[in-house]
Design a protein around this motif. Structure first.
Motif, mmCIF file in Angstrom:
data_model
loop_
_atom_site.group_PDB
_atom_site.id
_atom_site.type_symbol
_atom_site.label_atom_id
_atom_site.label_comp_id
_atom_site.label_asym_id
_atom_site.label_seq_id
_atom_site.Cartn_x
_atom_site.Cartn_y
_atom_site.Cartn_z
ATOM 1 N N GLU A 188 -8.019 -1.292 3.117
ATOM 2 C CA GLU A 188 -7.086 -2.698 4.247
ATOM 3 C C GLU A 188 -8.058 -3.328 3.797
ATOM 4 N N GLN A 202 -8.672 -6.074 1.773
ATOM 5 C CA GLN A 202 -7.407 -7.807 2.147
ATOM 6 C C GLN A 202 -7.557 -8.116 0.431
ATOM 7 N N ASN A 255 -1.972 -7.558 0.104
ATOM 8 C CA ASN A 255 -1.014 -8.087 1.903
ATOM 9 C C ASN A 255 -0.413 -8.906 1.112
ATOM 10 N N GLN A 257 2.450 -11.776 2.462
ATOM 11 C CA GLN A 257 2.566 -12.807 3.468
ATOM 12 C C GLN A 257 4.021 -12.976 3.104
ATOM 13 N N LYS A 298 1.996 0.449 0.523
ATOM 14 C CA LYS A 298 2.023 -0.337 1.649
ATOM 15 C C LYS A 298 2.798 -1.115 1.253
ATOM 16 N N GLU A 338 5.549 -1.995 3.868
ATOM 17 C CA GLU A 338 6.110 -3.407 5.008
ATOM 18 C C GLU A 338 7.194 -4.221 4.247
#
Length: 196
Positions: free
Chosen positions: A12, A15, A18, A20, A54, A58
């Motif tokens: 994490e 970065q 990710n 967005q 992820k 997410e």
């Protein structure tokens, strides 16, 4: 890069992967910064688990796209390899593969374009191959992505300026290895590593 089982804090912090904003078709963006991916250090199975974690956390049900920044990627330092990419994709659950609608490949470079253009169907699955859209400059990304919905790293913007001032770098004709023609003063400029 040690961590406890099931913990991804170290990954994490890098970065490189990710979620967005959204592209213009309303798909959630997963941003991948290739230069920040420590491919030789991270175990591929753990990397796959992190990516799946992820996505499930997410973007559990939405359609999504990937924006991959290939700028300044080095084959030995940041590139997991095309066969591993295929393995990552094919080990995703079927519904996730179906929800991934497009991959915007920013700053692909001549070698990446040539290999994927000629052997892409062999190296990648046919479905993934047809999801690729090459984006040679950041400004062209805004044809697909809503402005303000994607953070572009500074080194990507700098590389973009370098390509803009010396367009033959796109075709591997102008590499300027000594930095003699850097766009801004202040030290040598380095061209992208086309071997990745």
């Amino acid at each position: 890069m040690e961590s406890t089982e099931g913990s991804f804090e170290d990954l994490e912090e890098l970065q490189f992967f990710n979620p967005q904003g959204f592209d213009k078709a309303g798909r959630r963006i997963l941003r991948i910064v290739g230069k920040h991916l420590p491919a030789p250090i991270v175990d591929n199975v753990r990397l796959k688990e992190f990516i799946q974690h992820k996505i499930f956390k997410e973007i559990p049900t939405e359609q999504f796209c990937v924006v991959y920044f290939h700028s300044k990627v080095s084959r030995k330092d940041n590139n997991p390899g095309v066969f591993n990419l295929r393995w990552f994709y094919e080990t995703l659950p079927t519904d996730v593969r179906q929800r991934l609608e497009v991959v915007y490949f920013v700053h692909p470079g001549l070698l990446a374009r040539t290999l994927l253009g000629t052997l892409g169907r062999f190296f990648l699955s046919d479905r993934l191959y047809h999801k690729l859209i090459y984006v040679s400059r950041v400004e062209f990304a805004w044809d697909y992505i809503k402005k303000g919905h994607l953070h572009v790293p500074e080194f990507v913007l700098e590389h973009d300026k370098e390509l803009e001032h010396r367009p033959l770098m796109d075709y591997w004709v102008d590499s300027d290895p000594l930095g003699a023609y850097g766009v801004s003063g202040g030290g040598p400029r380095h061209s992208v590593n086309w071997a990745s």
